[in-house]
Write an enzyme that holds these catalytic residues in place. Structure first.
Site, short mmCIF file in Angstrom:
data_model
loop_
_atom_site.label_atom_id
_atom_site.label_comp_id
_atom_site.label_asym_id
_atom_site.label_seq_id
_atom_site.Cartn_x
_atom_site.Cartn_y
_atom_site.Cartn_z
N HIS A 180 0.84 -1.20 0.00
CA HIS A 180 0.00 0.00 0.00
C HIS A 180 0.88 1.25 0.00
CE1 HIS A 180 0.76 0.73 4.31
NE2 HIS A 180 0.57 -0.57 4.50
N CYS A 208 3.49 -4.69 6.51
CA CYS A 208 3.24 -4.56 5.08
C CYS A 208 4.45 -3.95 4.37
CB CYS A 208 2.02 -3.65 4.86
SG CYS A 208 0.49 -4.30 5.57
#
Length: 166
Positions: free
Chosen positions: A128, A140
């Protein structure tokens, strides 16, 4: 490795001969990823989905799905829907997919502990947008917005994300 793999390197993620600066988890890289450790798991992962905010950006790829106002992601280890997309109202621990900030305007879902989740092994390893350069994530991999959008137009379902063992 192929030129179509996303490969995490000390310089960033390499894709088709180009490097894209990125952020990784505050817990570093780990072979033994656990829920809440903030680590990015080592290994070969695959991009299996892409979500986007249709109220903020155009569809980045034909296979991207819009994020709805009630879309959440379960991170409750003891819940049958652990590490799955769920919808509000949802009483167990979860993460909002439709955020006020732009971090999840585009989200790539990886197959880390998904779709068959082992409780406690870690949930939602997404790719992201970053908060700012090299600001760590909860596990992430995060990119500059323009790079994420550029890559989103080029990757396909099944694209490999390689996080080297060493």
């Amino acid at each position: 490795m192929t030129p179509f793999d996303l490969v995490l390197t000390p310089r960033g993620v390499r894709y088709q001969g180009r490097y894209y600066p990125c952020s990784i988890g505050k817990g570093g890289l780990r072979q033994d990823k656990r829920e809440g450790d903030g680590a990015t798991p080592r290994g070969i992962h695959h991009v299996v989905g892409m979500l986007y905010r249709a109220d903020r950006i155009a569809r980045p790829a034909p296979w991207a799905e819009p994020i709805g106002p009630n879309d959440l992601w379960s991170d409750a280890c003891d819940d049958p829907a652990y590490n799955q997309k769920v919808r509000a109202p949802y009483g167990a621990s979860h993460e909002q997919l439709r955020r006020a900030d732009p971090l999840y305007d585009v989200v790539w879902i990886t197959d880390w502990n998904y779709p068959q989740a082992t409780p406690g092994r870690g949930s939602a390893i997404f790719l992201h947008q970053w908060r700012r350069p090299h600001y760590p994530t909860e596990g992430c991999i995060a990119f500059r917005r323009d790079h994420l959008l550029q890559l989103s137009r080029r990757i396909l379902p099944g694209t490999r994300l390689i996080v080297p063992q060493r």
